[in-house]
Design a protein around this motif. Structure first.
Motif, PDB file in Angstrom:
ATOM      1  N   LEU A 141      85.674 166.101  50.480  1.00 43.57           N
ATOM      2  CA  LEU A 141      85.897 167.279  49.622  1.00 43.57           C
ATOM      3  C   LEU A 141      84.924 167.342  48.451  1.00 43.57           C
ATOM      4  CD1 LEU A 141      89.811 167.255  49.397  1.00 43.57           C
ATOM      5  CD2 LEU A 141      88.368 168.459  51.032  1.00 43.57           C
ATOM      6  N   SER A 142      84.629 168.559  48.016  1.00 45.29           N
ATOM      7  CA  SER A 142      83.783 168.745  46.834  1.00 45.29           C
ATOM      8  C   SER A 142      84.603 168.421  45.583  1.00 45.29           C
ATOM      9  CB  SER A 142      83.316 170.187  46.765  1.00 45.29           C
ATOM     10  OG  SER A 142      84.429 171.025  46.502  1.00 45.29           O
ATOM     11  N   LYS A 143      83.895 168.271  44.467  1.00 51.15           N
ATOM     12  CA  LYS A 143      84.589 167.908  43.230  1.00 51.15           C
ATOM     13  C   LYS A 143      85.588 168.989  42.805  1.00 51.15           C
ATOM     14  CE  LYS A 143      83.920 165.895  38.717  1.00 51.15           C
ATOM     15  NZ  LYS A 143      83.089 165.746  37.535  1.00 51.15           N
ATOM     16  N   GLY A 144      85.193 170.239  43.023  1.00 50.09           N
ATOM     17  CA  GLY A 144      86.079 171.342  42.661  1.00 50.09           C
ATOM     18  C   GLY A 144      87.367 171.315  43.478  1.00 50.09           C
ATOM     19  N   THR A 145      87.232 171.043  44.785  1.00 49.31           N
ATOM     20  CA  THR A 145      88.424 170.985  45.645  1.00 49.31           C
ATOM     21  C   THR A 145      89.287 169.781  45.267  1.00 49.31           C
ATOM     22  OG1 THR A 145      87.061 171.945  47.382  1.00 49.31           O
ATOM     23  CG2 THR A 145      89.193 171.087  48.049  1.00 49.31           C
ATOM     24  N   LEU A 146      88.640 168.656  44.944  1.00 46.69           N
ATOM     25  CA  LEU A 146      89.406 167.481  44.515  1.00 46.69           C
ATOM     26  C   LEU A 146      90.209 167.798  43.248  1.00 46.69           C
ATOM     27  CD1 LEU A 146      86.834 164.571  45.026  1.00 46.69           C
ATOM     28  CD2 LEU A 146      89.000 164.872  46.233  1.00 46.69           C
ATOM     29  N   GLN A 147      89.569 168.558  42.346  1.00 46.93           N
ATOM     30  CA  GLN A 147      90.253 168.934  41.111  1.00 46.93           C
ATOM     31  C   GLN A 147      91.481 169.795  41.418  1.00 46.93           C
ATOM     32  OE1 GLN A 147      90.765 167.906  37.957  1.00 46.93           O
ATOM     33  NE2 GLN A 147      88.623 168.140  37.454  1.00 46.93           N
ATOM     34  N   ARG A 148      91.333 170.653  42.419  1.00 50.47           N
ATOM     35  CA  ARG A 148      92.466 171.505  42.807  1.00 50.47           C
ATOM     36  C   ARG A 148      93.598 170.654  43.407  1.00 50.47           C
ATOM     37  NH1 ARG A 148      88.188 175.129  44.421  1.00 50.47           N
ATOM     38  NH2 ARG A 148      88.381 177.092  43.306  1.00 50.47           N
ATOM     39  N   ASP A 172      83.057 175.315  38.851  1.00 50.32           N
ATOM     40  CA  ASP A 172      82.085 176.376  38.570  1.00 50.32           C
ATOM     41  C   ASP A 172      82.829 177.526  37.875  1.00 50.32           C
ATOM     42  OD1 ASP A 172      83.479 177.697  40.528  1.00 50.32           O
ATOM     43  OD2 ASP A 172      82.045 177.236  42.102  1.00 50.32           O
ATOM     44  N   PRO A 173      82.102 178.553  37.397  1.00 47.55           N
ATOM     45  CA  PRO A 173      82.765 179.621  36.639  1.00 47.55           C
ATOM     46  C   PRO A 173      83.947 180.257  37.371  1.00 47.55           C
ATOM     47  CG  PRO A 173      80.416 179.781  36.364  1.00 47.55           C
ATOM     48  CD  PRO A 173      80.645 178.698  37.361  1.00 47.55           C
ATOM     49  N   SER A 174      83.786 180.493  38.694  1.00 45.12           N
ATOM     50  CA  SER A 174      84.914 181.129  39.396  1.00 45.12           C
ATOM     51  C   SER A 174      86.072 180.131  39.533  1.00 45.12           C
ATOM     52  CB  SER A 174      84.478 181.655  40.758  1.00 45.12           C
ATOM     53  OG  SER A 174      84.063 180.584  41.575  1.00 45.12           O
ATOM     54  N   LYS A 177      87.916 180.136  36.328  1.00 48.72           N
ATOM     55  CA  LYS A 177      88.765 181.335  36.222  1.00 48.72           C
ATOM     56  C   LYS A 177      90.056 181.132  37.018  1.00 48.72           C
ATOM     57  CE  LYS A 177      89.672 185.952  36.172  1.00 48.72           C
ATOM     58  NZ  LYS A 177      90.936 185.938  36.862  1.00 48.72           N
ATOM     59  N   GLU A 178      89.913 180.562  38.237  1.00 50.24           N
ATOM     60  CA  GLU A 178      91.099 180.317  39.065  1.00 50.24           C
ATOM     61  C   GLU A 178      92.037 179.322  38.390  1.00 50.24           C
ATOM     62  OE1 GLU A 178      89.813 179.143  42.943  1.00 50.24           O
ATOM     63  OE2 GLU A 178      88.765 181.031  43.262  1.00 50.24           O
ATOM     64  N   MET A 179      91.431 178.295  37.758  1.00 48.72           N
ATOM     65  CA  MET A 179      92.247 177.288  37.082  1.00 48.72           C
ATOM     66  C   MET A 179      92.995 177.909  35.902  1.00 48.72           C
ATOM     67  SD  MET A 179      93.161 174.183  37.436  1.00 48.72           S
ATOM     68  CE  MET A 179      91.948 173.453  38.499  1.00 48.72           C
ATOM     69  N   ARG A 180      92.297 178.805  35.194  1.00 46.42           N
ATOM     70  CA  ARG A 180      92.959 179.484  34.069  1.00 46.42           C
ATOM     71  C   ARG A 180      94.145 180.315  34.582  1.00 46.42           C
ATOM     72  NH1 ARG A 180      87.619 180.506  31.837  1.00 46.42           N
ATOM     73  NH2 ARG A 180      87.645 182.578  32.764  1.00 46.42           N
ATOM     74  N   SER A 196      94.036 169.281  28.115  1.00 42.83           N
ATOM     75  CA  SER A 196      92.940 168.997  27.191  1.00 42.83           C
ATOM     76  C   SER A 196      91.688 169.678  27.709  1.00 42.83           C
ATOM     77  CB  SER A 196      92.703 167.490  27.094  1.00 42.83           C
ATOM     78  OG  SER A 196      92.236 166.994  28.314  1.00 42.83           O
ATOM     79  N   SER A 197      90.816 170.002  26.795  1.00 41.66           N
ATOM     80  CA  SER A 197      89.561 170.635  27.205  1.00 41.66           C
ATOM     81  C   SER A 197      88.514 170.451  26.121  1.00 41.66           C
ATOM     82  CB  SER A 197      89.796 172.123  27.474  1.00 41.66           C
ATOM     83  OG  SER A 197      88.597 172.714  27.908  1.00 41.66           O
ATOM     84  N   HIS A 198      87.265 170.387  26.599  1.00 43.53           N
ATOM     85  CA  HIS A 198      86.150 170.396  25.661  1.00 43.53           C
ATOM     86  C   HIS A 198      85.737 171.838  25.373  1.00 43.53           C
ATOM     87  CE1 HIS A 198      85.353 166.167  26.870  1.00 43.53           C
ATOM     88  NE2 HIS A 198      85.011 166.111  25.613  1.00 43.53           N
ATOM     89  N   ILE A 199      86.187 172.745  26.269  1.00 42.52           N
ATOM     90  CA  ILE A 199      85.716 174.127  26.194  1.00 42.52           C
ATOM     91  C   ILE A 199      86.705 174.939  25.353  1.00 42.52           C
ATOM     92  CG2 ILE A 199      85.020 176.123  27.564  1.00 42.52           C
ATOM     93  CD1 ILE A 199      84.711 173.950  29.894  1.00 42.52           C
ATOM     94  N   LEU A 200      86.283 175.250  24.134  1.00 49.08           N
ATOM     95  CA  LEU A 200      87.198 175.880  23.196  1.00 49.08           C
ATOM     96  C   LEU A 200      87.601 177.282  23.630  1.00 49.08           C
ATOM     97  CD1 LEU A 200      85.696 174.727  19.789  1.00 49.08           C
ATOM     98  CD2 LEU A 200      87.501 173.697  21.125  1.00 49.08           C
ATOM     99  N   SER A 201      86.688 177.985  24.316  1.00 45.54           N
ATOM    100  CA  SER A 201      87.029 179.346  24.730  1.00 45.54           C
ATOM    101  C   SER A 201      88.175 179.317  25.744  1.00 45.54           C
ATOM    102  CB  SER A 201      85.808 180.041  25.324  1.00 45.54           C
ATOM    103  OG  SER A 201      85.320 179.302  26.415  1.00 45.54           O
ATOM    104  N   ASP A 202      88.194 178.297  26.614  1.00 42.15           N
ATOM    105  CA  ASP A 202      89.306 178.155  27.567  1.00 42.15           C
ATOM    106  C   ASP A 202      90.608 177.936  26.817  1.00 42.15           C
ATOM    107  OD1 ASP A 202      87.802 178.471  29.840  1.00 42.15           O
ATOM    108  OD2 ASP A 202      87.373 176.342  30.062  1.00 42.15           O
ATOM    109  N   ALA A 203      90.555 177.050  25.826  1.00 42.18           N
ATOM    110  CA  ALA A 203      91.757 176.758  25.035  1.00 42.18           C
ATOM    111  C   ALA A 203      92.225 178.021  24.315  1.00 42.18           C
ATOM    112  CB  ALA A 203      91.458 175.647  24.045  1.00 42.18           C
ATOM    113  N   GLU A 204      91.268 178.765  23.787  1.00 41.66           N
ATOM    114  CA  GLU A 204      91.602 179.978  23.032  1.00 41.66           C
ATOM    115  C   GLU A 204      92.251 181.024  23.943  1.00 41.66           C
ATOM    116  OE1 GLU A 204      88.216 181.180  20.788  1.00 41.66           O
ATOM    117  OE2 GLU A 204      89.473 181.756  19.088  1.00 41.66           O
TER     118      GLU A 204
END
Lengths: 319, 255
Positions: A141-148, A172-174, A177-180, A196-204
């Motif tokens: 599996l790819s890293k994105g799929t593993l994350q899912r 990746d960006p899409s 978006k799916e995770m959000r 937790s996130s390093h990406i403040l816009s996601d947190a916001e």
């Protein structure tokens, strides 16, 4: 006052250095109250204590001091984590298993019945759009799929609290978006989400509240639901204003207007410190309100509040 | 339920590990070679084949147990798959007992396959079923159960699999030689040596008592009570080792 679903009370964790046995603080008297049904974010630099907090909540680390309370009852570090789903920072799985076998194993460990296992695995994999990968080996599996899959195993038993450590990492960006969307739909199901996130816009975008950690200490808790208190200033954008009016506005603002970056020549902007200054500026315009393009109240962004809390450039090394 | 799920997963990991098949294949080749040598030997062909096969089965059983056993925990820690297990409502004892049962099931299955192959070989040589293989392999399984528990115990104490493997192998060698301690515990020995020998005799697993291949292949028969006592002894030893492992493992943190 209602008991919070999850409470951290003076939670402290220190590690010992290998040779000198010196205490290395990782988390220092952090107290937080997380309400049922909210999305709560932990933000901070590397080494701020986010992952340590989550590992303490997941029972992988023993608190050096303080305690964790679930529904008001103390949760000791070796107590089985009933009602808590956890997805670690990096998705670690048995490579030789398929996605179906992996989720079945974890469902069994949650104590789910065979019928519930089948139903939930089908539902969760459809929700995360990995149903076609059910019979693929984890190692393929790819890293994105593993994350899912990592998120899937965390929400499998419909936990009351789901803890996601850097769930956007490697997406990746899409995928982000799916995770959000997934986090918001998990919240809509009534589950409390702590991530937790390093990406403040996601947190916001996602969080009801955000805790800012730095050097293992809680620096701030930002409530993103409530409108921020008084604006810190107002930006007045004007077009085709005569020079004497510009001079008058400069006197009101304490600094001369500057040419606005966008919108072409003849566009000016001036920052006014308070409402009184706004009224004085309108008076200075002497009724020519057609010159006003915009009056924008300025509120501190999460990034500004974060930087103010931790101090810009105050990046800590990993413990 | 949770213990069984963990045991099943441990066995599945071992079965999907290609090293296992290499060991099995090597054991089969060695048994076939023993048959060829046996046919060419001057003495009792059957006894030679049996002795050599029992030795091979025991040796490969021990190698498999040590290799798989000491890697069980270190792999979980190294690949951090343990994070996803222990953050579930799983008690530490359930994790360790699950690992132990999975390892034991794997080793027992492997021994059963080798025993069946030997029964087949002896049938081809003798023209009749030789059921003597069963008690020999049965007691070997008891021995490997003790060794599996020892591997889990040492893995829960030390971090590196090499060190855990060394301790487990040392336990096997010392356990097979435990009978020799009676000599050092005799009245003619200095008191200090006697005390050490008695202490070691009390602590070490008496694996020499569980290895009955020599006695059975030499025509000696053992009463049913021997097997009952051997099973109880191995069970008690496994229980104590697992209990100690759980006590140690309960305190472990996962950074």
């Amino acid at each position: 006052m209602a008991v919070p679903l999850l409470a951290l009370v003076d939670l402290t964790k220190w590690f010992r250095s290998n040779w000198t046995f010196r205490r290395i603080p990782a988390l220092d008297r952090v107290s937080l109250a997380i309400e049922a049904g909210e999305v709560f974010g932990l933000i901070g630099h590397n080494g701020a204590g986010k992952t340590t907090t989550f590992k303490l909540l997941a029972g992988l680390l023993r608190p050096s001091a303080g305690e964790i309370r679930l529904d008001g009852r103390p949760l000791r570090w070796q107590d089985p984590r009933q009602g808590i789903g956890f997805s670690p920072e990096q998705p670690y799985f048995y490579e030789y298993l398929t996605v179906r076998e992996t989720l079945t194993l974890y469902a069994r460990l949650y104590g789910m019945t065979a019928a519930d296992r089948r139903q939930r695995i089908a539902a969760v994999t459809a929700q995360l759009r990995i149903e076609r990968k059910l019979d693929a080996r984890m190692r393929t599996l790819s890293k994105g799929t593993l994350q899912r899959v990592a998120v899937a195993q965390a929400i499998l038993p419909r936990p009351r609290v789901v803890i996601l450590d850097e769930p956007m990492s490697g997406l990746d960006p899409s995928g982000r978006k799916e995770m959000r969307d997934l986090i918001l739909s998990t919240k809509a199901d009534g589950t409390t989400v702590l991530f937790s996130s390093h990406i403040l816009s996601d947190a916001e975008l996602l969080c009801d509240r955000v805790a800012v950690l730095a050097s293992g200490r809680l620096r701030d808790v930002v409530d993103l639901r409530a409108p921020t208190t008084e604006p810190t200033g107002y930006t007045l954008v004007l077009r085709d204003v005569p020079a004497p009016v510009l001079e008058a506005l400069g006197r009101v603002a304490g600094a001369p207007p500057v040419g606005a970056a966008a919108g072409g020549p003849g566009r000016w902007s001036v920052v006014l410190p308070d409402r009184g200054a706004v009224l004085a500026a309108l008076t200075a315009l002497n009724g020519s309100t057609e010159a006003i393009e915009a009056l924008v109240p300025q509120r501190p962004s999460l990034e500004q509040r974060f930087l103010r809390s931790v101090g810009a450039g105050d990046e800590d090394p990993d413990p | 339920m949770k213990v069984l799920a963990l045991a099943l997963n441990t066995s599945r990991e071992a079965i999907r590990n290609k090293v296992m098949y290499s060991i099995l294949l090597f054991a089969a080749v060695l048994t076939a070679v023993s048959a060829a040598f046996g046919a060419a030997s001057l003495g009792d062909t059957l006894r030679f084949v049996k002795d050599f096969s029992f030795f091979s089965i025991s040796l490969f059983g021990v190698i498999t147990t040590v290799v798989l056993g000491v890697n069980l925990l270190s792999k979980e820690l190294g690949r951090r798959t343990i994070f996803n297990i222990l953050s579930k409502p799983v008690a530490r004892w359930e994790f360790l007992v699950g690992k132990f049962l999975g390892l034991l099931a794997t080793v027992v299955s492997m021994l059963a396959v080798m025993a069946l192959a030997l029964v087949g070989l002896l049938f081809a040589l003798e023209g009749q079923m030789d059921w003597q293989v069963l008690p020999v392999v049965g007691t070997m399984m008891l021995e490997l159960a003790v060794l599996s528990a020892a591997a889990i115990f040492f893995s829960s104490i030390v971090v590196t699999p090499a060190l855990a493997g060394l301790f487990t192998a040392a336990t096997f060698i010392a356990g097979r030689s435990a009978g020799e301690l009676t000599y050092f515990a005799g009245p003619e020995q200095p008191p200090v040596l006697r005390a050490i020998a008695r202490g070691l005799s009390a602590v070490l697993p008496h694996l020499d008592q569980l290895y009955v291949a020599d006695r059975l292949s030499h025509g000696q028969s053992l009463p049913v009570s021997f097997y009952a006592i051997a099973t109880a002894y191995a069970g008690a030893y496994v229980a104590v080792l697992l209990l100690l492992s759980v006590v140690i493992f309960r305190r472990r943190e996962f950074v």
